[in-house]
Design a protein around this motif. Structure first.
Motif, PDB file in Angstrom:
ATOM      1  N   PHE A   1      -8.661   7.257 -11.016  1.00 37.89           N
ATOM      2  CA  PHE A   1      -9.442   7.241  -9.478  1.00 37.89           C
ATOM      3  C   PHE A   1      -8.905   8.155  -8.361  1.00 37.89           C
ATOM      4  O   PHE A   1      -7.786   8.238  -8.192  1.00 37.89           O
ATOM      5  CB  PHE A   1      -9.428   5.931  -9.003  1.00 37.89           C
ATOM      6  N   ASN A   2      -9.519   8.684  -7.675  1.00 40.30           N
ATOM      7  CA  ASN A   2      -8.981   9.605  -6.620  1.00 40.30           C
ATOM      8  C   ASN A   2      -8.908   8.974  -5.129  1.00 40.30           C
ATOM      9  O   ASN A   2      -8.536   9.380  -4.326  1.00 40.30           O
ATOM     10  CB  ASN A   2      -9.821  10.939  -6.267  1.00 40.30           C
ATOM     11  N   THR A   3      -9.443   7.729  -5.192  1.00 37.96           N
ATOM     12  CA  THR A   3      -9.211   7.030  -3.842  1.00 37.96           C
ATOM     13  C   THR A   3      -8.449   5.640  -4.329  1.00 37.96           C
ATOM     14  O   THR A   3      -8.787   4.897  -5.318  1.00 37.96           O
ATOM     15  CB  THR A   3     -10.343   6.663  -3.093  1.00 37.96           C
ATOM     16  N   TRP A   4      -7.584   4.998  -3.188  1.00 42.53           N
ATOM     17  CA  TRP A   4      -7.190   3.630  -3.493  1.00 42.53           C
ATOM     18  C   TRP A   4      -8.339   2.633  -3.624  1.00 42.53           C
ATOM     19  O   TRP A   4      -8.224   1.708  -4.453  1.00 42.53           O
ATOM     20  CB  TRP A   4      -6.138   3.267  -2.618  1.00 42.53           C
ATOM     21  N   GLY A   5      -9.184   2.716  -2.914  1.00 44.30           N
ATOM     22  CA  GLY A   5     -10.296   1.814  -2.660  1.00 44.30           C
ATOM     23  C   GLY A   5     -11.015   1.356  -4.395  1.00 44.30           C
ATOM     24  O   GLY A   5     -11.240   0.466  -4.702  1.00 44.30           O
ATOM     25  N   TYR A   6     -11.285   2.790  -4.688  1.00 39.45           N
ATOM     26  CA  TYR A   6     -11.971   2.576  -6.077  1.00 39.45           C
ATOM     27  C   TYR A   6     -10.979   2.136  -7.166  1.00 39.45           C
ATOM     28  O   TYR A   6     -11.326   1.436  -8.125  1.00 39.45           O
ATOM     29  CB  TYR A   6     -12.489   4.139  -6.673  1.00 39.45           C
TER      30      TYR A   6
ATOM     31  N   PHE B   1       0.367   7.530  -6.907  1.00 39.88           N
ATOM     32  CA  PHE B   1      -0.600   8.496  -6.937  1.00 39.88           C
ATOM     33  C   PHE B   1      -0.244   9.961  -7.311  1.00 39.88           C
ATOM     34  O   PHE B   1       0.386  10.769  -6.548  1.00 39.88           O
ATOM     35  CB  PHE B   1      -0.940   8.772  -5.467  1.00 39.88           C
TER      36      PHE B   1
ATOM     37  N   LYS C   1       0.749  -1.186  -0.016  1.00 43.00           N
ATOM     38  CA  LYS C   1       0.031   0.083  -0.024  1.00 43.00           C
ATOM     39  C   LYS C   1       1.021   1.296  -0.144  1.00 43.00           C
ATOM     40  O   LYS C   1       0.579   2.301  -0.643  1.00 43.00           O
ATOM     41  CB  LYS C   1      -1.037  -0.016   1.128  1.00 43.00           C
TER      42      LYS C   1
END
Length: 323
Positions: free
Chosen positions: A125-130, A111, A104
């Protein structure tokens, strides 16, 4: 000096009170508290995992180096170091990592300008989850498994929806007929029964369908595609239902029985047609001569007589009147 000492003690007491209040607030959010160290957790599973760390006896030993661990999952993580297993691979740069936490941290290097960018399709994507969820579209990974059946899913929400199959939960209800469904998409498809809407049109013959899947199956008529093959005789079918009905020929199974005379049938439609024998109904009428029949296939055979070009004038045969 005595005043300063008392003031410091008051400050310490205030700090202890604040810490306790913070702990109480944290406990409200994390209701499962360890009896030995008072650490709190959001789930009982996390608490159970934690309590193993208090066990004096370390039962899980590494056979290669002798190191012991209180939990098996710690041993499993440790074994990856001996095996040289890189469980987490960055598909941006193909660098491998043994630990998820290290993986991670590495991903943050990708990023750029406030976005994680997919190198395969260019989506941002603006978040790691998405970003992680999107990545599974390309890899085909399905990490969420149903504990009651072999099905697996790429997303946790999909597994949650699937579980309604096992629980029987159907929260979406049709306002017109009261029928309930497990998913909102199923309700939407059902609503076309009431509206008569058929938005999916066959480009070959113009026939309309309420569902895209039904159009896809219909297209096999035009392509001649038959995906479902009988392992007994090699005969192939366009639909799984056709193969299932066909298999009863080999098994001899006739699950549909007439309650009036005991006759059994392989297919439900055959039982429905048979019931006209008892009721006397003749719902299939010839549009040329007006003779009615109990079965559609009998009407189809009868219509071939009218379609014959051998006669300019036609008189219905006597046997047509007997069905």
């Amino acid at each position: 000096m005595e005043f300063i000492k008392e003031e410091r003690e008051d400050v310490k007491i205030e700090e202890i009170i604040v810490k306790r209040e913070d702990a109480e607030e944290q406990t409200d959010l994390k209701p499962f508290v360890c009896d030995q160290c008072e650490k709190s957790f959001s789930s009982r599973e996390s608490l159970n995992t934690h309590t193993g760390s208090h066990c004096g006896e370390k039962q899980h030993s590494c056979k290669l180096c002798g190191k012991t661990f209180p939990l098996k999952q710690y041993l499993d993580s440790h074994m990856s170091f001996h095996a040289g297993v890189l469980s987490f691979i960055c598909y941006e740069c193909e660098k491998g990592f043994k630990l998820k936490s290290t993986f991670k941290k590495h991903m943050l290097t990708h990023f750029i300008d406030g976005f994680f960018t997919c190198q395969l399709c260019g989506r941002k994507f603006n978040t790691w989850g998405y970003f992680e969820r999107h990545r599974r579209v390309h890899t085909g990974e399905k990490p969420f498994s149903c504990q009651q059946c072999p099905k697996t899913f790429a997303r946790k929400e999909q597994l949650k929806l699937h579980m309604r199959v096992h629980t029987g939960e159907k929260p979406f209800t049709c306002q017109q007929c009261g029928k309930s469904f497990a998913q909102t998409g199923q309700l939407k498809i059902h609503s076309t029964v009431h509206t008569g809407e058929k938005p999916f049109i066959c480009q070959e013959c113009g026939r309309g369908f309420s569902q895209a899947q039904n159009l896809k199956i219909h297209m096999r008529i035009h392509t001649g595609e038959k995906l479902f093959i009988c392992q007994e005789c090699g005969k192939s079918f366009r639909q799984l239902g056709g193969l299932s009905v066909h298999m009863s020929i080999h098994t001899g199974e006739k699950p549909y029985s007439c309650q009036q005379c005991g006759w059994s049938f392989r297919v439900k439609t055959n039982l429905t047609a048979h019931m006209f024998v008892h009721t006397g109904e003749k719902n299939f009428t010839c549009h040329v001569c007006g003779v009615s029949f109990r079965a559609k296939k009998t009407l189809s055979s009868h219509l071939r007589i009218h379609e014959s070009s051998e006669r300019e004038e036609f008189t219905c045969r006597p046997e047509c009147l007997i069905d």
